[in-house]
Structure formats: C-alpha cells, structure tokens
Design a protein around this motif. Sequence first.
Motif, short mmCIF file in Angstrom:
data_model
loop_
_atom_site.label_atom_id
_atom_site.label_comp_id
_atom_site.label_asym_id
_atom_site.label_seq_id
_atom_site.Cartn_x
_atom_site.Cartn_y
_atom_site.Cartn_z
N GLU A 326 21.12 0.51 16.19
CA GLU A 326 20.40 1.59 16.19
C GLU A 326 19.17 1.65 16.89
OE1 GLU A 326 21.46 2.83 11.39
OE2 GLU A 326 20.02 1.17 11.89
N LEU A 327 18.72 0.28 16.89
CA LEU A 327 17.25 0.21 17.67
C LEU A 327 17.38 -0.76 18.87
CD1 LEU A 327 15.25 -0.18 14.48
CD2 LEU A 327 15.20 1.86 16.11
N CYS A 370 11.42 3.32 18.18
CA CYS A 370 11.50 2.45 17.10
C CYS A 370 10.99 3.11 15.70
CB CYS A 370 10.38 1.41 17.61
SG CYS A 370 10.71 -0.30 16.71
N VAL A 371 11.48 4.22 15.41
CA VAL A 371 11.19 4.80 14.22
C VAL A 371 12.24 4.32 13.13
CG1 VAL A 371 11.45 6.95 12.92
CG2 VAL A 371 10.78 7.11 15.00
N CYS A 372 11.85 3.46 12.27
CA CYS A 372 12.47 2.59 11.29
C CYS A 372 11.92 2.80 9.84
CB CYS A 372 12.61 1.49 11.75
SG CYS A 372 13.65 0.33 10.73
N PHE A 377 13.26 2.60 0.81
CA PHE A 377 12.33 3.66 0.82
C PHE A 377 12.74 4.91 1.52
CE2 PHE A 377 9.76 -0.02 -0.18
CZ PHE A 377 8.95 0.39 -1.14
N GLU A 378 14.09 5.01 2.11
CA GLU A 378 14.70 5.97 2.44
C GLU A 378 14.75 7.39 1.69
OE1 GLU A 378 18.46 4.74 4.13
OE2 GLU A 378 17.42 4.12 5.97
N GLY A 383 10.17 9.29 6.90
CA GLY A 383 10.77 9.50 8.19
C GLY A 383 9.99 10.56 8.94
N LEU A 405 15.00 8.54 22.36
CA LEU A 405 16.26 8.21 22.62
C LEU A 405 16.96 7.68 21.32
CD1 LEU A 405 15.68 5.90 25.79
CD2 LEU A 405 16.14 8.29 25.53
N ALA A 409 20.86 7.98 14.94
CA ALA A 409 20.16 8.95 14.07
C ALA A 409 20.00 10.30 14.60
CB ALA A 409 18.68 8.26 13.64
N PHE A 413 17.05 13.65 13.90
CA PHE A 413 15.93 14.21 14.31
C PHE A 413 16.16 15.80 14.83
CE2 PHE A 413 15.63 9.30 15.23
CZ PHE A 413 14.15 9.32 14.61
N GLN A 415 18.13 17.81 12.87
CA GLN A 415 17.83 18.58 11.60
C GLN A 415 16.64 18.39 10.88
OE1 GLN A 415 21.57 16.87 9.63
NE2 GLN A 415 22.81 17.98 11.19
N LYS A 416 15.97 17.27 10.99
CA LYS A 416 14.81 17.32 10.23
C LYS A 416 13.75 17.18 10.92
CE LYS A 416 17.53 16.36 6.86
NZ LYS A 416 17.84 17.43 5.79
C1 COA Z 1 16.74 8.11 10.10
C2 COA Z 1 15.64 7.46 9.46
C3 COA Z 1 14.31 7.26 10.13
C4 COA Z 1 15.56 8.36 8.40
O1 COA Z 1 14.15 8.09 7.49
P1 COA Z 1 13.93 8.70 6.00
O2 COA Z 1 12.43 8.31 5.68
O3 COA Z 1 15.14 8.37 4.97
O4 COA Z 1 14.20 10.14 6.29
P2 COA Z 1 13.46 11.56 5.52
O5 COA Z 1 13.15 10.89 4.15
O6 COA Z 1 12.30 12.11 6.20
O7 COA Z 1 14.68 12.63 5.37
C5 COA Z 1 15.90 12.22 4.73
C6 COA Z 1 16.91 13.49 5.01
O8 COA Z 1 17.54 13.15 6.15
C7 COA Z 1 18.66 13.04 5.89
N1 COA Z 1 19.24 11.97 7.15
C8 COA Z 1 19.09 10.47 7.05
N2 COA Z 1 19.49 9.94 7.88
C9 COA Z 1 20.35 11.12 8.59
C10 COA Z 1 21.24 10.90 9.82
N3 COA Z 1 21.28 9.84 10.50
N4 COA Z 1 21.58 12.18 10.23
C11 COA Z 1 21.35 13.08 9.62
N5 COA Z 1 20.64 13.39 8.52
C12 COA Z 1 20.07 12.23 7.98
C13 COA Z 1 18.92 12.61 4.59
O9 COA Z 1 20.36 12.82 4.07
C14 COA Z 1 17.98 13.26 4.01
O10 COA Z 1 18.32 14.79 3.97
P3 COA Z 1 17.93 15.75 2.75
O11 COA Z 1 16.32 15.84 2.90
O12 COA Z 1 18.30 17.19 3.13
O13 COA Z 1 18.10 15.34 1.34
C15 COA Z 1 16.14 6.18 8.64
O14 COA Z 1 17.18 6.33 7.96
C16 COA Z 1 16.04 4.88 9.48
O15 COA Z 1 15.30 4.00 9.65
N6 COA Z 1 17.20 4.69 9.93
C17 COA Z 1 17.42 3.49 10.87
C18 COA Z 1 16.78 3.46 12.08
C19 COA Z 1 17.25 4.32 13.25
O16 COA Z 1 18.25 5.02 13.42
N7 COA Z 1 16.05 5.13 13.79
C20 COA Z 1 16.00 6.04 15.02
C21 COA Z 1 15.92 5.25 16.44
S1 COA Z 1 14.64 5.93 17.37
#
Ligand code: COA
Length: 460
Positions: A326-327, A370-372, A377-378, A383, A405, A409, A413, A415-416
């Motif tokens: 993912e990263l 590097c958003v992680c 704590f998800e 995020g 990039l 995920a 990025f 949808q949220k």
């Molecule tokens: C993706 C990530 C940053 C989300 O962080 P988070 O703090 O859990 O997110 P938030 O609390 O802000 O948002 C949670 C919402 O996003 C949704 N969500 C989480 N991952 C998702 C994904 N891959 N695709 C779509 N929606 C996603 C959740 O279902 C939740 O939805 P809701 O608010 O409708 O219930 C985290 O899961 C992560 O670190 N992932 C691995 C690293 C990664 O891929 N980083 C991106 C590279 S730059």
Amino acid sequence: MHRLTDLREILRYVPRFRDRLFVIAIDGAVVEDENFRNVLLDLALLKSLRIGVVLVHGALHQILKLADLTKQQPSNLDGSGITDDATLQLALFASSRVAYELVEGLDAADLHGVSGSFLVAHPAGILGGIDHQWTGKIERVQTGLIQSLVAQDMVPVVSPVGADGEGRTYRLNSDHVAVEVAAALKAAKLIFLSTLPGVTLTNLASEKASGAVKTAIDRQREPSVEGLLRSLSLEEAEAVLAGHRADIAPELASKLEQAVRGVKLGVPRVHLIDGRVSEGLLAEVFSNLGVGTMVHANEYQAIRKAAKKDGRAILSLIAQGVANDELVRRSRAEIERTAEDFFVFEVDKLPVACAAVHLHPSEGKAELACVCVDPRFENRGIGRKMIEYGESLARQAGMREMFLLSTQAFNYFQQKGGFIQGSPADLPVSRREKYDKSGRRSLVLVKRLDDGIGSNHGAR
Ligand SMILES: CC(C)(COP(=O)(O)OP(=O)(O)OC[C@H]1O[C@@H](n2cnc3c(N)ncnc32)[C@H](O)[C@@H]1OP(=O)(O)O)[C@@H](O)C(=O)NCCC(=O)NCCS
C-alpha cells in the motif's frame, strides 16, 4: 443568503449527526419574532433526521416588557448580577411564560416539548462583598432525566432557573445554563439563536488585526455579510476577545465568551446565529456556508510536525502498509532526512498516524504522501484529519493543487477526501520521472486547493 436548495447537501451531513444531540439556546426575543414558526419547523426537521434536541431559553425580552407594564425596576437584567425578591418574581413569571410558549409552539409543530426542573442550583452567594440574593449558580444538570426524555422522542425545555431541592428557586443566566447543559450532555453542537448576527468585524482591515485574528479574517471566503467571521478556532475566538472586543457589540462579546467556554468544556462546535433569519438554523447546520459564526475546537491539536527523532515510530507505523504494497518502502535514513515534511497524530503522546506533504513550489503542487493510520485507530476520522491538515499546510505554502499516488486506498481518497482521478501527466516533472521508474503504476489522484472551499469544508 445562501439558500438550501440542494437536498443532497443536507443528506451529506446527516450521518455525522444522527443520534447525536444539539442544544439550542433561544433568546426570549427570538420566541416573539415572526421567524419563530420557521425555527420550530427547522427543529422538527432535525428531529426527523434522528438528531436529539434540547432547548434552553432566555427571558430578558419578556422581563423588560413585564417590568415596563408593572412599572418596576429589575435589580439586574441578565441573571448574573443581584436578583432581589421582586426581580426573582418577575424572572420566574417571564420564564414560565416563555417556557409555555415554547411547549405550545413545539406542540403545533408536532413535537412533544416538556418543561420542567432540570437544574440543581445553590446561591451564587456573596461576591466581592455583595450578596447576590436570588441569583444562583448551577450545581448539577439533571442529565439522566433530560436524556431519558430525549430517548422518548421528547424535546426538553430548560428554563434559566434552578431549584435547591428544599423549595427555593434561583435565577440563572441563560447563556451560562446553555453551556453547562451542552457540556453535561456531551452535545455535538450548541447553537445560540439570538437577535444578533454572527461575529462581525466591519471596518477592520486584516492588516490591522493581530496574528490569530488576521489569519481568521484572511481565511473567511465569500463573505455574504461584510466582516462576518464564519468560523473561528478556539484560539482565534480568544484572540478576537483579547484584541478586538471594542470592535464588536458588547452583547455579542458576551455570547462569544460563552462560546469559548463551551468549547473549552468539550462541546466541539458552538454556533452564534441570528434567530430571525429564515432558514438560518438549517443553513448553519447543513451547509458549509453558515449564516453565523462557528467557534470550534482545534481539531489538529493532536497533530504535530514530525522531527528526526520520530523516524523509528514512523517506520514501524508504515511497516504493515509497505508489506501489503500500500505504501512505498522508505528507509529510516530517508524518513529522517525528510522528517520536516512529515506530521504525526498522537494519542497519549504516541504517534498513531503519519503523513507527509512534499512541496513542488515551481509548479504550485504538493504531494500528500505516506498517509497511514495504525489499524487499531482506524475509522475514527483520523485519516480525514490528516488529509485536511496536509491540505492546510499546502495552502499555507501557496500551493494550488494537491496530488497523491495510491495503489489500494484510492476509493478512500475519492470518497472521503474529495480527490478526483488524474493521470501521470498531472505530476510535476521531477515526480513524473520517479513515478515512471518505480513501476508501481499507482493511480494519480488530484484535488484543487483554490476552489473556494475552506479548510473546514463540510465541517460545520
Ligand atoms: C486508508 C486509511 C488512511 C484510512 O484511515 P482512517 O483513519 O481509518 O479513515 P477515516 O476514519 O478518516 O475514514 C473511515 C471511512 O473510510 C472508509 N474507508 C477506509 N478505507 C477505505 C478504502 N480503502 N476505500 C474506501 N473507503 C475506505 C471507511 O469504511 C470509513 O467509512 P465511513 O466513514 O463511511 O464509515 C487507513 O486505513 C490506512 O492507513 N490504510 C493503509 C495505508 C494506505 O493505503 N495509505 C494510502 C497511501 S498514500
């Protein structure tokens, strides 16, 4: 005024507040205004969206009218000075009258209003050598009683009086009551409906303002009312009070003080709006262009810039994401070298999330990288806060566009985080070379930073 024609906009905000509680503080003058009927309809709408509502009312307007009618001189008007016997009677009479009108109005809007004794109070006592007589101080809010009424779909109506349990009643300041009630109930919002607009600094050029106030003025976008400060962080609101009290009406300054107190007591958002504006309440809650001023807690307080010493913590945070592809893999030395670009979100002083913003100033673009978030704590909105914080850094640095990039995920990025799909052609030249070389074929997502949507977009 911004009209609420877009139903989608309302619906977008509903999940955030469903099953949460709003405390609405209504001045006595608003109850007598012709817009009051609309306010009741707005309350009915909130209830239909499963938002709990508790009303706290004032009675100043009615006390003044009654005093005039009976040719009396109240010893104090706002329930914070001395309340003598006669003034207590006036206040009780005026208060029960307003409570009755509220319950009746709620009834007409098909809501079940219940007025009652919800506050336990004791005498304010002798302050600075002066006996405040029947002016009281809140000892306790009957939260259990209020919550059980809300759970039964009723609307508790709280009057600015408190009983001591021994047959004595004390008079209270209604704004003060509203803050105490909102804090005790852990309300999602406290909304003051008065006959004042939001905090307006007309005639104040941003250059003349002090640090935090200048930032606040500069951040306001598309003001429909000149000088209106739509959103203020706690620090900014305090700076307005400290440095510009003379520039705002005294009644407004006192409301702003209560808003600051509310946020400090843990109410995340306190709004000051003019209760005579049609649709004002809905616009304030359900659009990012409210009609008044919102004072909010500093959402970034748990976020801080990283330093070299955070290298190890960041490395272990991203380890799992790297393993899942993912990263991008980064060495500790690389992280330490670019530590200035990183920021971390702390819980109990431990970093549980990280992200970085790399600037490409010559092209006005910033990379969010590097958003992680630590899996434990998800789904707590961390995020999203990291994205917003990264955007605010990029905006401050004068960047016009943000890109990132992502291999897995990208939905998140979009949808949220409000990003849209771009292409490698959107990357700055130097970044493009690295992208082509890496062979990861990540999706490129982009977001404009200068589209008029503030850092608190969607967050009223
Ligand atoms: C993706 C990530 C940053 C989300 O962080 P988070 O703090 O859990 O997110 P938030 O609390 O802000 O948002 C949670 C919402 O996003 C949704 N969500 C989480 N991952 C998702 C994904 N891959 N695709 C779509 N929606 C996603 C959740 O279902 C939740 O939805 P809701 O608010 O409708 O219930 C985290 O899961 C992560 O670190 N992932 C691995 C690293 C990664 O891929 N980083 C991106 C590279 S730059």
